[in-house]
Scaffold this active site. Structure first.
Site, PDB file in Angstrom:
ATOM      1  N   ASP A  51       0.692  -1.543  -0.169  1.00 19.28           N
ATOM      2  CA  ASP A  51      -0.221   0.437   0.080  1.00 19.28           C
ATOM      3  C   ASP A  51       0.852   1.315  -0.087  1.00 19.28           C
ATOM      4  OD1 ASP A  51      -2.040   1.847   0.601  1.00 19.28           O
ATOM      5  OD2 ASP A  51      -3.589   0.478   0.953  1.00 19.28           O
ATOM      6  N   SER A 109      -7.307   3.432  -1.571  1.00 20.30           N
ATOM      7  CA  SER A 109      -6.978   2.224  -1.364  1.00 20.30           C
ATOM      8  C   SER A 109      -8.185   1.255  -1.904  1.00 20.30           C
ATOM      9  CB  SER A 109      -6.467   2.040   0.102  1.00 20.30           C
ATOM     10  OG  SER A 109      -5.442   2.412   0.205  1.00 20.30           O
ATOM     11  N   THR A 163      -8.053  -2.124   1.626  1.00 26.36           N
ATOM     12  CA  THR A 163      -7.563  -3.089   0.760  1.00 26.36           C
ATOM     13  C   THR A 163      -7.948  -4.438   1.285  1.00 26.36           C
ATOM     14  OG1 THR A 163      -5.693  -1.302   0.379  1.00 26.36           O
ATOM     15  CG2 THR A 163      -5.018  -3.987  -0.201  1.00 26.36           C
ATOM     16  N   GLU A 295      -0.742  -8.031   2.152  1.00 30.58           N
ATOM     17  CA  GLU A 295      -0.823  -6.435   1.703  1.00 30.58           C
ATOM     18  C   GLU A 295       0.034  -6.019   3.164  1.00 30.58           C
ATOM     19  OE1 GLU A 295      -3.981  -3.885   3.869  1.00 30.58           O
ATOM     20  OE2 GLU A 295      -3.084  -2.307   2.423  1.00 30.58           O
ATOM     21  N   HIS A 344      -0.723   2.381  -5.360  1.00 29.52           N
ATOM     22  CA  HIS A 344      -0.901   3.655  -5.565  1.00 29.52           C
ATOM     23  C   HIS A 344       0.572   4.294  -4.914  1.00 29.52           C
ATOM     24  CE1 HIS A 344      -2.332   5.208  -2.065  1.00 29.52           C
ATOM     25  NE2 HIS A 344      -3.422   3.609  -2.065  1.00 29.52           N
TER      26      HIS A 344
HETATM   27 ZN   LIG Z   1      -3.312   5.626   1.927  1.00 25.79          ZN
END
Ligand SMILES: [Zn+2]
Length: 507
Positions: A51, A109, A163, A295, A344
């Protein structure tokens, strides 16, 4: 069938191009066709999502930890990290993805993870539903489960955070934690691990309600090291988390930052992302195969706070979990696919800063010994007590960040000291002469003193940030194993899910 036709077309084109090249030798504008399309359907799929992780986060980790003397505060982190040494470097195929959401260029997210889990764009804050929030999207994890595979979802932040939630829940808003918790139980997935659920956000439900309902659906809720170690292939469905998260003294239900791992008092709180991944393999391995999403969620949180050292240490913890999958791959190369990406970029992190020109001094970062999160808690306590002077606070800064220590090359200029003094006033008294919008540009929504400390330390190393939020910078994708070549090229985040679903024949 489609592939066969494609191959036939390729071979015709190839013969044609030989004939063409024979009479026209100076045409080098052509790109060689990618003929590597043969692969077996992978039985085991690992999908790693860092993330807030794009190229700056990866590169700064290798650069920062390249110094031999870097004191790695996490017991689990090996000291061999440096330039070229992350496990990510072992991936033979790389691609690049665009991340924009349906209704905003810079994504969040939830929208990003919906794209990564389902192959569809959606709107900001939406969890695995369409942009209008009227229809659920089926996720690749749900498809794998329907095919008889076992499914594991692991995150270093709360397991109901945007996520991970996008792989098993469907709800109009990522803040609907109670609904997400109920979707988690109803998913029937085999293994949830890492952070806890954010039960403090529940409306008319509690952690006890959650555990009771999960147990009724066959889940064991485990939050001790001994209980975790004892888990095995016969344990059935499992929700595994850390002990301290039971009383919600943690950071929004998340695992501690990797940099703070050793400072945890209880062994029950020292289980790492790599440990959770390794246990996942043990629990999920079966003749039908498995899908696992892992994640590294706090890379993002550290970048929101503009704390590059905490981010780098969490990239290493994430990379160590990737190392576990690599070891598994070496045992099962014909049956495994590993895909690594981010959702991102976060922070507008960059290598290079105005005051250091072309120079960098990444080794200065080794003097930071704890996360911004731990330090901010100290500042909050000083504010409450109301007795801490600026000079006393700077002594603590010297201990935790090395900043102000000339012997470490971290002496302060008058300008830097004035920035720290102003931020300290803002933290302790709420006053520093800035207007609200000016203060936001300096500090975002973070503790002014802490964020000024990390900014100055990062800047001295030659690193800077443009924002306290995400950016639209594209994100790399790495692939290894069966179907790996499908992931080369420059495409959209929705394509990653489409590629995994196609390669693994989930649909
Ligand atoms: Zn963030």
């Amino acid at each position: 069938m489609k592939r066969m036709n494609f191959l036939r077309i390729l071979s015709v084109l190839f013969i044609f191009s030989i004939a063409f090249t024979a009479c026209n030798n100076d045409d080098d504008s052509k790109v060689e066709p990618n003929s590597i399309s043969e692969y077996k359907t992978p039985k085991y799929v690992f999908f790693f999502i860092g993330d807030g992780m794009s190229t700056p986060q990866i590169n700064v980790t290798e650069a920062a930890l390249n110094d031999q003397d870097f004191t790695l505060k996490s017991a689990s982190i090996s000291s061999t990290v440096g330039i070229g040494k992350l496990n990510i470097r072992q991936f033979p195929v790389a691609g690049m993805q665009t991340t924009h959401a349906e209704d905003r260029y810079i994504t969040c997210s939830a929208a990003a993870a919906t794209a990564l889990a389902t192959g569809y764009k959606t709107t900001i804050n939406t969890i695995a539903m369409n942009g209008e929030r009227t229809q659920d999207f089926t996720t690749m994890a749900e498809m794998a489960k329907a095919k008889g595979m076992k499914v594991g979802i692991i995150s270093s932040v709360s397991i109901d955070h945007a996520t991970p939630a996008c792989f098993y829940a469907h709800t109009p808003d990522r803040n609907n934690y109670q609904e997400i918790g109920q979707d988690l139980i109803a998913s029937g997935f085999d293994y949830f691990a890492g952070g806890n659920v954010r039960f403090n956000k529940y409306k008319d439900y509690s952690l006890n309600n959650f555990i009771t309902d999960a147990t009724a659906q066959g889940y064991s809720y485990v939050n001790t090291k001994a209980g975790f170690t004892a888990l095995n292939a016969n344990s059935g469905r499992v929700i595994a988390t850390l002990k301290s998260l039971e009383t919600y003294t943690g950071d929004s239900g998340a695992m501690p930052y990797a940099i703070d791992l050793n400072a945890q008092e209880s062994e029950d709180d020292k289980i790492t992302l790599a440990d959770f991944t390794e246990k996942g393999i043990e629990l999920l391995d079966n003749e039908n195969g498995f899908f696992m999403m892992i994640e590294g969620g706090k890379i993002d949180w550290a970048c929101h706070a503009n704390d590059v050292v905490s981010s780098a240490m969490d990239v290493v913890a994430f990379d160590e979990a990737i190392g576990v999958a690599l070891a598994f791959y070496k045992e099962h190369p014909d049956e495994t696919l590993i895909v690594v990406t981010g959702d991102h970029e976060c922070g507008g992190l960059t290598l290079g800063f105005a005051s250091t020109d072309y120079e960098t001094s990444f080794d200065l970062l080794k003097h930071q010994t704890e996360s911004y999160f731990i330090f901010t808690n100290k500042v909050k306590a000083w504010k409450q007590a109301g007795t801490k002077t600026f000079e006393q606070a700077m002594t603590e800064v010297k201990t935790s960040f090395g900043l102000g220590d000339e012997s470490k090359g971290l002496g302060l200029s008058e300008y830097e000291e004035s920035l720290l003094r102003s931020a300290f006033e803002k933290s302790i008294t709420g006053q520093n002469g800035y207007s609200a919008d000016e203060a936001y540009v300096h500090y975002g929504s973070y503790d002014p003193f802490t964020v000024t400390v990390t900014h100055i330390l990062n800047n001295k190393a030659g690193i800077d940030w443009t924002t306290f939020q995400h950016t639209g910078t594209p994100v790399p994708v790495f692939a290894l194993g069966q179907g790996q070549y499908e992931f080369s090229g420059y495409y959209d985040n929705t394509d990653i899910a489409k590629k995994i679903i196609e390669v693994a024949k989930y649909q």
